[in-house]
Design an enzyme around this catalytic site. Structure first.
Site, mmCIF file in Angstrom:
data_model
loop_
_atom_site.group_PDB
_atom_site.id
_atom_site.type_symbol
_atom_site.label_atom_id
_atom_site.label_comp_id
_atom_site.label_asym_id
_atom_site.label_seq_id
_atom_site.Cartn_x
_atom_site.Cartn_y
_atom_site.Cartn_z
ATOM 1 N N ARG A 7 24.267 32.006 38.875
ATOM 2 C CA ARG A 7 24.807 33.523 38.779
ATOM 3 C C ARG A 7 24.347 34.629 39.935
ATOM 4 O O ARG A 7 25.066 35.357 40.300
ATOM 5 C CB ARG A 7 24.505 33.985 37.170
ATOM 6 C CG ARG A 7 23.168 34.195 37.138
ATOM 7 C CD ARG A 7 23.283 35.009 35.555
ATOM 8 N NE ARG A 7 21.898 34.601 35.011
ATOM 9 C CZ ARG A 7 20.981 35.439 34.479
ATOM 10 N NH1 ARG A 7 21.636 36.690 34.111
ATOM 11 N NH2 ARG A 7 19.782 35.170 33.893
ATOM 12 N N GLU A 55 36.984 42.352 26.374
ATOM 13 C CA GLU A 55 37.182 41.455 27.169
ATOM 14 C C GLU A 55 38.987 41.168 27.292
ATOM 15 O O GLU A 55 39.485 40.849 28.273
ATOM 16 C CB GLU A 55 36.640 40.017 26.632
ATOM 17 C CG GLU A 55 34.892 39.767 26.789
ATOM 18 C CD GLU A 55 34.606 40.692 25.359
ATOM 19 O OE1 GLU A 55 35.088 41.181 24.560
ATOM 20 O OE2 GLU A 55 33.273 40.977 25.485
ATOM 21 N N ASP A 114 19.557 33.024 22.666
ATOM 22 C CA ASP A 114 20.672 34.061 21.945
ATOM 23 C C ASP A 114 21.332 32.957 20.725
ATOM 24 O O ASP A 114 21.871 33.624 20.110
ATOM 25 C CB ASP A 114 21.691 34.399 22.702
ATOM 26 C CG ASP A 114 21.421 35.765 23.697
ATOM 27 O OD1 ASP A 114 20.050 36.277 23.051
ATOM 28 O OD2 ASP A 114 21.813 35.976 24.309
#
Lengths: 311, 289
Positions: A7, A55, A114
């Site tokens: 990323r 989104e 997460d």
């Protein structure tokens, strides 16, 4: 081994390309710090659109921008990019074949702490099912950089999955990615491991383990899942007679099934799929989760030994 | 400067488009009657008065864009495109048939004059926003028109998009809401109340105009006024009647997705007051080609 974040490479590459190509616009859904589109945003604020936590709207807006000639990059976490906005991608982007590049970060189980809500383990399956969609999972930072360059040259929708975790660098600096082409990163004749993403480096390690046992294992980096490199798969089956796939994704609908379909139609061979076994993930560090879900070099090596017995 | 609107001529066009829609749907034996007719006057005003467009150059970069967010009203857009000269009216007879350029819902890839694919409700305004952002980036004079249905605003994405248009101060967007009061299952107030509509759009940062969506003068004035609003997007809420123009369809939700029968078509022709002789297209459509 050198580590590089896919990323991070994405953000930097996007910013570089933004200077060269004024038609590149970038959208994010309130995760620009994590997806690294913030690098582009700082350099080109006029061409960056933060759409907030929305989104579906982001994908539609990207489609509208592309319909007026822009090369629109839309980024968020893979689970939201692919899942929350699936039908928007299908209807507004893929059906009209618009020039939108969905670069989804935080793919796979290595999202880690997460937990299941944020671990995209089905994104490749659902993106692959959409006509006109190209689906790519780069195996390291070097490839990620080349992928971003190449998809800008291609006019049409693309889904690229990058990761939160940093990946070992395995490709040479001058490596050039081609859409739809797999690459043999290590040759061998006793079996072939076809992998993508982080699993390519694990496959290489598995091949090293097996090498000590006298087994000569081919490792293929199949970074484009769609359109898949049928010839390379068929050749691997013919020449090695046993196939293992490895992906940081559900064994349903991803690389494993894409390869299985090619084998079934072109050259049936014993095969086994390494991946998440149709279950949700959970919290933990990436280093804890990978062995827990049997995605380690050792697991790939076990699978290879098993398929070889079925030759 | 734009030429002043010829209201009488526009009314004639609206009648023609309604006629075309009924003929198309009858021939196709499927499609959405009510919502095509309720939008007829608005679509007429856009294509025959307001929008900058060139049928000879459908991809002209400086054209205004039109997003039919309520994509099921495609027949009314097809009729307008055909009558403007994007393609021959003969094509209208192929609606919804295998191989046609006139798909059940708008398809930008194969139909000249269609700017975007729609059909899945709730997505049009987001795409209109994207267009408006791109056109502004490129400093083009073009405006973006989007037509939404009233049942459609039950979709959450509409409100995500409504926030975005206002956030990005997209004054080159003019959205219109075809407020005909019905959705497939019944009256909008019964299925899922969307009121207070005007207050909602205002609260989302929009300039809101309320008009009678069948009064051509009001439509024209609203479209002209919208162009003068700076710094925010405009929403024209157009009160309409589902199936407007032919009494057998007016105000009946049962005709949302039902085409006119041969008998109903005959009555429609009589009521619209247009003779088959007076409308060359009718000959084409009524003959068994």
């Amino acid at each position: 081994m050198k580590l590089l974040g896919t990323r991070e490479v994405y953000g930097d590459t996007l910013a570089e390309l933004g200077a060269l190509n004024k038609d590149i616009v970038v959208l994010d859904a309130d995760l620009s710090g994590s997806t690294r589109t913030s690098v582009f945003a700082k350099k080109f604020p006029d061409r960056f659109f933060n759409m907030g936590v929305a989104e579906a709207d982001m994908m539609g807006t990207a489609a509208g921008l592309a319909s007026c000639g822009k090369t629109a990059f839309a980024s968020t976490f893979a689970i939201f990019a692919s899942g929350r906005a699936w039908e928007q991608i299908r209807q507004s982007i893929a059906y009209p074949k618009l020039n939108v590049k969905i670069v989804a970060t935080h793919g796979g189980i290595t999202v880690g702490e997460d937990g299941a809500s944020h671990q995209a383990l089905e994104d490749i399956a659902i993106m692959r099912a959409i006509p006109n969609m190209t689906v790519i999972v780069p195996c390291d930072g070097i490839e990620a950089r080349s992928v971003i360059h190449e998809i800008v040259k291609y006019n049409g929708p693309v889904y690229v999955r990058v990761a939160r975790a940093k990946f070992p660098v395995i490709l040479p600096d001058d490596y050039k990615f081609t859409i739809g082409k797999g690459v043999v990163v290590r040759d061998g004749k006793d079996a072939a491991v076809i992998a993508n993403g982080l699993m390519v480096s694990h496959a290489i390690e598995a091949a090293n383990i097996l090498g000590k046992e006298g087994l000569n294992i081919r490792v293929i980096n199949m970074s484009t899942i769609k359109p898949i490199d049928r010839d390379l798969i068929a050749r691997a089956a013919k020449e090695t007679g046993a196939i293992v796939t490895a992906e940081e994704h559900s064994i349903i609908g991803g690389l494993g099934e894409a390869v299985a379909a090619v084998l079934a139609e072109e050259f049936p061979a014993p095969m086994k799929r390494i991946g998440i076994q149709d279950i949700f993930g959970q919290s933990g560090t990436a280093d804890e989760l990978l062995p827990h879900y049997k995605l380690m070099p050792k697991d790939i090596a076990d699978a290879v030994r098993e398929v070889i017995t079925r030759k | 400067m734009q030429k002043p609107a010829d209201i009488e001529q526009l009314k004639k066009w609206a009648k023609q488009l309604r006629m075309d829609v009924l003929m198309m749907l009858n021939k196709a034996k499927s499609g959405h009657t009510g919502g095509s007719l309720s939008a007829a006057d608005i679509v007429t005003a856009l294509y025959f008065y307001k929008m900058r467009h060139n049928p000879k150059e459908p991809k002209w970069a400086d054209r205004d864009r039109f997003v039919l967010s309520k994509g099921h009203a495609a027949p009314i857009q097809y009729a307008a495109l055909a009558r403007c000269g994007y393609f021959s009216p003969k094509e209208l007879t192929t609606l919804r048939r295998l191989g046609t350029m006139l798909q059940g819902h708008p398809d930008m890839k194969i139909t000249p004059g269609i700017d975007i694919c729609t059909g899945s409700l709730g997505q049009g305004l987001s795409m209109a926003n994207g267009m408006a952002l791109a056109l502004r980036l490129d400093k083009r004079p073009s405006r973006v028109y989007a037509l939404l249905g009233d049942g459609e605003v039950e979709e959450g994405q509409v409100w995500e998009a409504a926030m975005s248009s206002a956030h990005y101060k997209l004054d080159n967007i003019c959205a219109m809401l075809d407020f005909n009061g019905f959705q497939i299952d019944g009256a909008v107030t019964d299925i899922m109340n969307i009121e207070p509509l005007s207050e909602k759009w205002k609260a989302f940062g929009w300039h809101v105009l309320m008009i009678d969506g069948h009064d051509m003068e009001q439509i024209i004035k609203a479209l002209d006024d919208a162009e003068t609003i700076k710094g925010k997007p405009t929403m024209i809420i157009a009160k309409t009647v589902k199936g407007k123009g032919v009494s057998i369809f007016e105000g009946k939700y049962q005709y949302h997705g039902v085409p006119p029968s041969d008998e109903e078509l005959k009555k429609s022709i009589e009521e619209l007051g247009v003779s088959v002789e007076g409308w060359p297209l009718l000959k084409i459509l009524t003959s068994n080609t």
